[in-house]
Design an enzyme around this catalytic site. Structure first.
Site, mmCIF file in Angstrom:
data_model
loop_
_atom_site.group_PDB
_atom_site.id
_atom_site.type_symbol
_atom_site.label_atom_id
_atom_site.label_comp_id
_atom_site.label_asym_id
_atom_site.label_seq_id
_atom_site.Cartn_x
_atom_site.Cartn_y
_atom_site.Cartn_z
ATOM 1 N N GLU A 1 1.132 -0.907 0.151
ATOM 2 C CA GLU A 1 0.217 -0.156 0.109
ATOM 3 C C GLU A 1 1.106 0.952 0.124
ATOM 4 O O GLU A 1 0.366 2.160 -1.044
ATOM 5 C CB GLU A 1 -0.699 0.180 0.734
ATOM 6 C CG GLU A 1 -2.532 -0.559 0.860
ATOM 7 C CD GLU A 1 -3.154 -0.532 2.310
ATOM 8 O OE1 GLU A 1 -3.430 0.841 2.802
ATOM 9 O OE2 GLU A 1 -3.714 -1.403 2.639
ATOM 10 N N TYR B 1 2.077 -3.436 13.112
ATOM 11 C CA TYR B 1 1.141 -3.472 12.831
ATOM 12 C C TYR B 1 0.888 -2.006 13.841
ATOM 13 O O TYR B 1 -0.539 -2.723 14.703
ATOM 14 C CB TYR B 1 0.296 -4.391 11.955
ATOM 15 C CG TYR B 1 -1.330 -3.236 11.373
ATOM 16 C CD1 TYR B 1 -0.661 -2.544 10.331
ATOM 17 C CD2 TYR B 1 -2.125 -3.828 11.902
ATOM 18 C CE1 TYR B 1 -1.834 -2.417 9.396
ATOM 19 C CE2 TYR B 1 -2.937 -3.122 11.039
ATOM 20 C CZ TYR B 1 -3.095 -2.405 9.315
ATOM 21 O OH TYR B 1 -4.112 -1.876 8.486
ATOM 22 N N ASP C 1 -2.439 -4.061 4.030
ATOM 23 C CA ASP C 1 -2.204 -3.997 5.136
ATOM 24 C C ASP C 1 -3.356 -4.860 5.453
ATOM 25 O O ASP C 1 -4.468 -5.531 4.498
ATOM 26 C CB ASP C 1 -2.561 -3.041 5.765
ATOM 27 C CG ASP C 1 -2.006 -1.852 5.761
ATOM 28 O OD1 ASP C 1 -0.676 -1.807 5.249
ATOM 29 O OD2 ASP C 1 -2.031 -0.795 5.707
#
Length: 619
Positions: free
Chosen positions: A9, A291, A84
């Site tokens: 991304e 994350y 993601d």
């Protein structure tokens, strides 16, 4: 050039991941979504109401990126989609596969941290697109478009003289409602008046009055009714001594620390939500933390094993916790926010990665929270005296850390040791002091506490928290004063109209139930098309009724006292530029009179420098 392509991304990940995969793959970035929801179709909603599918079109700003991705993947043998690991990421992945036409040669890979081990594991364990997750994202997007577009359109027609274009949204309006509800609670707050009495002993020790039974207030047994406090004080003054009646020693373990999930990071960090979000994302892309958009507090067994080894080496085996608190979040199998390498201390991370002050601070609090969650909790020894003066009771307590546990990370200070009294001792009192107090209203939300509340009531998702708070600020529904969020009159007006017109939609319970249904869709339990149709039929019927019955609200104009327009003599008032929401002074006779003045430098400027698109109705 490699005949395998890996698409991520964010362009900020490309360099790091390319280093890990070497020449085996060409790493490229989609720079987020390449498609967007159209504004065509019924009511400009971008939804095909026959199939209940979103009408997606290419984002015009991504034409060059799409061409580069098509050129790179056209002859590729394999295309890895590494967006993601959340709903949005899965939707972006599906759009990439469809747009690039790589259905027959793609593999979906997911990772919770950008490290060599994590990337290699993902490459060796490829997946396919989770269509249920994509359906959940599509449903959320269409629901948000219906509620956002239709209610925003209605508010624009029903609220006049607004400083910005009023808007509404499924989660945004709940965030505003929470701020308004808190303000109502503060305005309705009636303080409780109470008194306290302290006994000042020698060497600056302070013993506190308390009721052993039959307290005046259920909230606290040290509170005294004000009308009784003076009588008690006068009685105490007749004998300025306390008699020791009891001494006890006990132990107390401090609370176990839980690793960060995103909402708690926002709450505990000293910066705004948008600043924290930006910093955490940057640290993730640098491979320093896992994350960050997570609602989980669990950690992987592999990381826990390494962290325990580190704690044992640095602090000793006796500091390693056997039991660890943590839980999986509602969405996906994310971990808590943690450092990717427990051996990379905050000092080394700052030095090796040239972190700025904000990023260094965010990394430090994440690192400290993580390592302390894996350490034995501190143990305190509590020392407590009870005293009497006639019928009145007093207490004096202190504590000492006897095992420091995770205080090795945070540090601590011990209180001054208590005097060595014996039961039956008569202790002289230098003064009895009465304090008159009252309870304080509840604290207003700040960015972090509002996000935590949204998370607690299951409204919204980690990926949207910061942007939701940012929206209600940009719309000027709320303003920040001394770090706290206050609703503006504009925000209150919009909220009142939404609550009156859509009492079944603008509620915490309904919005949370939508999140539950989205989770059910992601698990393949609920049919998203049935949910959307049922919602639309009910919402649209109510919308049509409200459109006919809702009255128009006109916000008062903010005139400037003792100053008139030098060109036409009419009153001057404050206006706002539409884009940057900057305040300026203009004539109330606009558009007939185009006089304006900048507030900051007081220089008059030609109205021609401000296009009609860059100003709004007066406030």
């Amino acid at each position: 050039m490699s005949n395998k392509v890996l698409i991520v991304e964010s362009p900020n990940k490309v360099k790091t991941i390319q280093k890990y995969v070497g020449d085996d793959y060409q790493v490229l970035s989609s720079v987020g979504h390449i498609l967007k929801l159209s504004t065509s179709g019924k009511s400009g909603l971008g939804i095909n109401f026959e199939t209940w599918e979103p009408i997606m079109i290419q984002d015009s700003t991504k034409s060059k990126i799409i061409k580069e991705l098509k050129d790179a993947t056209k002859d590729a043998d394999e295309v890895l989609i590494a967006t993601d690991p959340d709903r949005e990421g899965e939707a972006i992945a599906r759009n990439l596969i469809d747009t690039l036409k790589v259905e027959n040669k793609y593999k979906r890979i997911k990772y919770n941290e950008i490290t060599k081990d994590a990337i290699e594991y993902a490459l060796n364990n490829p997946l396919t697109i989770d269509e249920n997750l994509v359906n959940a994202q599509k449903t959320r997007r269409m629901l948000d478009r219906i509620i956002g577009f239709r209610l925003s359109e209605l508010m624009k027609r029903k609220v006049k003289n607004s400083p910005t274009n009023p808007s509404a949204g499924r989660v945004q309006s709940i965030a505003l409602k929470l701020v308004c509800d808190k303000e109502n609670e503060i305005e309705a707050f009636i303080p409780i008046k109470y008194s306290k009495i302290d006994a000042q002993l020698q060497e600056n020790y302070i013993a506190n009055f308390y009721y052993a039974k039959d307290s005046d207030f259920s909230e606290d047994n040290t509170w005294i009714k004000p009308e009784k406090s003076l009588e008690i004080l006068n009685n105490l003054e007749k004998n300025k001594t306390l008699k020791v009646t009891n001494y006890k020693v006990s132990q107390r373990k401090e609370a176990q620390i839980i690793p960060f999930k995103q909402s708690i990071l926002y709450k505990e960090a000293k910066y705004s939500a948008s600043t924290v979000q930006h910093s955490a994302q940057k640290l993730f892309e640098q491979g320093l933390i896992s994350y960050p958009r997570t609602d989980s507090t669990r950690m992987s067994n592999a990381f826990i094993t390494k962290a325990r080894e580190y704690i044992s080496q640095v602090y000793g085996k006796e500091y390693v916790a056997n039991d660890i608190k943590g839980f999986s979040g509602d969405q996906d199998a994310h971990e808590a926010i943690r450092p990717t390498d427990i051996y990379l201390t905050p000092e080394e991370a700052k030095s090796k990665n040239n972190l700025n002050e904000i990023d260094s601070y965010i990394y430090t609090i994440i690192y400290n929270k993580t390592i302390s969650s894996l350490m034995i909790v501190p143990i305190r020894e509590i020392y407590h005296y009870d005293f009497v003066n006639g019928e009145y009771n007093f207490k004096l307590s202190s504590s000492k850390v006897i095992f420091d546990g995770y205080y090795k990370i945070y540090g601590y200070e011990n209180a001054k040791p208590l005097p060595n009294y014996q039961i039956g001792d008569i202790v002289p009192v230098e003064n009895f002091v009465k304090f008159d107090k009252e309870t304080q209203p509840p604290a207003r939300y700040n960015d972090g506490s509002l996000i935590k509340m949204l998370d607690d009531i299951k409204v919204g998702r980690p990926s949207t928290f910061a942007s939701t708070v940012n929206v209600i600020k940009k719309r000027m529904f709320v303003e920040t004063k001394n770090g706290a969020l206050h609703p503006t009159e504009f925000g209150k007006t919009v909220m009142q109209k939404l609550l009156k017109g859509f009492p079944d939609t603008i509620t915490e319970e309904y919005t949370a139930s939508v999140e539950e249904k989205l989770d059910s869709i992601s698990e393949g339990v609920e049919n998203y098309k049935s949910l959307l149709k049922e919602f639309w039929d009910k919402f649209n019927e109510n919308y049509d009724n409200v459109t006919q019955t809702m009255e128009i609200s006109i916000l008062p104009q903010n005139y400037i006292e003792d100053e008139v327009c030098p060109l036409c003599g009419n009153k001057l008032l404050y206006r706002y530029t539409k884009t940057k929401k900057q305040k300026f002074i203009g004539c109330s006779n606009f558009p007939a009179c185009k006089y304006l003045k900048n507030i900051d430098d007081k220089k008059r400027r030609s109205w021609k420098k401000y296009s009609s698109k860059s100003t709004t109705s007066v406030n």
